[in-house]
Write a protein that holds these residues in place. Structure first.
Motif, PDB file in Angstrom:
ATOM      1  N   ARG A   1      -6.176 -11.062  -6.930  1.00  0.00           N
ATOM      2  CA  ARG A   1      -7.531 -11.734  -7.230  1.00  0.00           C
ATOM      3  C   ARG A   1      -8.103 -11.728  -5.774  1.00  0.00           C
ATOM      4  NH1 ARG A   1     -12.059 -11.186  -9.095  1.00  0.00           N
ATOM      5  NH2 ARG A   1     -13.374 -13.235  -9.125  1.00  0.00           N
ATOM      6  N   VAL A   2      -7.397 -12.432  -4.921  1.00  0.00           N
ATOM      7  CA  VAL A   2      -7.854 -12.363  -3.425  1.00  0.00           C
ATOM      8  C   VAL A   2      -8.293 -11.049  -2.740  1.00  0.00           C
ATOM      9  CG1 VAL A   2      -7.169 -13.377  -1.224  1.00  0.00           C
ATOM     10  CG2 VAL A   2      -6.445 -14.703  -3.193  1.00  0.00           C
ATOM     11  N   ILE A   3      -7.145 -10.146  -3.355  1.00  0.00           N
ATOM     12  CA  ILE A   3      -7.270  -8.888  -2.620  1.00  0.00           C
ATOM     13  C   ILE A   3      -8.675  -8.276  -3.290  1.00  0.00           C
ATOM     14  CG2 ILE A   3      -6.483  -6.444  -2.544  1.00  0.00           C
ATOM     15  CD1 ILE A   3      -3.670  -7.853  -2.301  1.00  0.00           C
ATOM     16  N   GLU A   4      -8.982  -8.571  -4.560  1.00  0.00           N
ATOM     17  CA  GLU A   4     -10.033  -7.899  -5.124  1.00  0.00           C
ATOM     18  C   GLU A   4     -11.390  -8.544  -4.570  1.00  0.00           C
ATOM     19  OE1 GLU A   4      -9.741  -8.628  -9.381  1.00  0.00           O
ATOM     20  OE2 GLU A   4      -8.003  -7.265  -9.618  1.00  0.00           O
ATOM     21  N   LEU A   5     -11.353  -9.906  -4.264  1.00  0.00           N
ATOM     22  CA  LEU A   5     -12.534 -10.627  -3.618  1.00  0.00           C
ATOM     23  C   LEU A   5     -12.821 -10.103  -2.242  1.00  0.00           C
ATOM     24  CD1 LEU A   5     -11.777 -14.244  -4.994  1.00  0.00           C
ATOM     25  CD2 LEU A   5     -13.705 -12.706  -5.808  1.00  0.00           C
ATOM     26  N   LEU A   6     -11.700  -9.820  -1.409  1.00  0.00           N
ATOM     27  CA  LEU A   6     -11.872  -9.363  -0.169  1.00  0.00           C
ATOM     28  C   LEU A   6     -12.316  -7.870  -0.122  1.00  0.00           C
ATOM     29  CD1 LEU A   6      -8.948 -11.300   1.521  1.00  0.00           C
ATOM     30  CD2 LEU A   6     -11.163 -11.729   1.499  1.00  0.00           C
ATOM     31  N   THR A   7     -12.172  -7.118  -1.036  1.00  0.00           N
ATOM     32  CA  THR A   7     -12.483  -5.759  -0.983  1.00  0.00           C
ATOM     33  C   THR A   7     -13.526  -5.166  -1.756  1.00  0.00           C
ATOM     34  OG1 THR A   7     -10.726  -5.120  -2.654  1.00  0.00           O
ATOM     35  CG2 THR A   7     -10.038  -4.958  -0.457  1.00  0.00           C
TER      36      THR A   7
END
Length: 144
Positions: A107-113
């Motif tokens: 989820r963090v990666i999705e938010l950052l990318t």
């Protein structure tokens, strides 16, 4: 079973407890640092169990039918039952915590990318504060 299995099980249990604690507190780097220790402890336990099973086969002069009797299996596993149950429960909880950490990291990666949402234009009024956004705003007004 071998007496060296118990320390191997206790070591793996201690590592699982430490890893679960780190995962519960979202200390991912600490949990990752325990991975090599956990792999080594699991490998050591597997080797100890293999050695004990090989030794049992060499020493046991029983008939093959007797070897798999439930009573014999129950009595040989009795000293390890509590450790096995503890290790099983810790392993189950470890899997849940790892899955939760993986989901959170994704989820963090999705938010950052992800591409940022298009923002509405800033509308400042003549007093320097935000004005409400209307459907269409005139840029110039004609007095002709």
């Amino acid at each position: 079973m071998s007496a060296s299995i118990i320390p191997a099980m206790q070591r793996l249990i201690a590592i699982l407890e430490a890893e679960n604690s780190a995962l519960e507190e979202a200390r991912i780097p600490d949990a990752l640092a325990l991975l090599p220790d956990k792999q080594n402890a699991a490998r050591t336990l597997e080797q100890e169990v293999t050695v004990a099973n090989d030794r049992k086969k060499e020493l046991c002069l029983c008939r093959p039918d007797d070897e798999d009797s439930e009573e014999q299996l129950e009595s040989s596993a009795l000293p390890y039952r509590d450790l096995l149950e503890q290790m099983t429960e810790l392993g189950r909880r470890n899997g849940e915590l790892l899955q939760r950490a993986i989901t959170a990291q994704k989820r963090v990666i999705e938010l950052l990318t992800s591409a940022p949402a298009t923002t509405l234009p800033q509308n400042y009024g003549n007093q320097g504060t935000y004005s409400p956004i209307s459907e269409k705003q005139a840029f110039f007004t004609s007095r002709a």
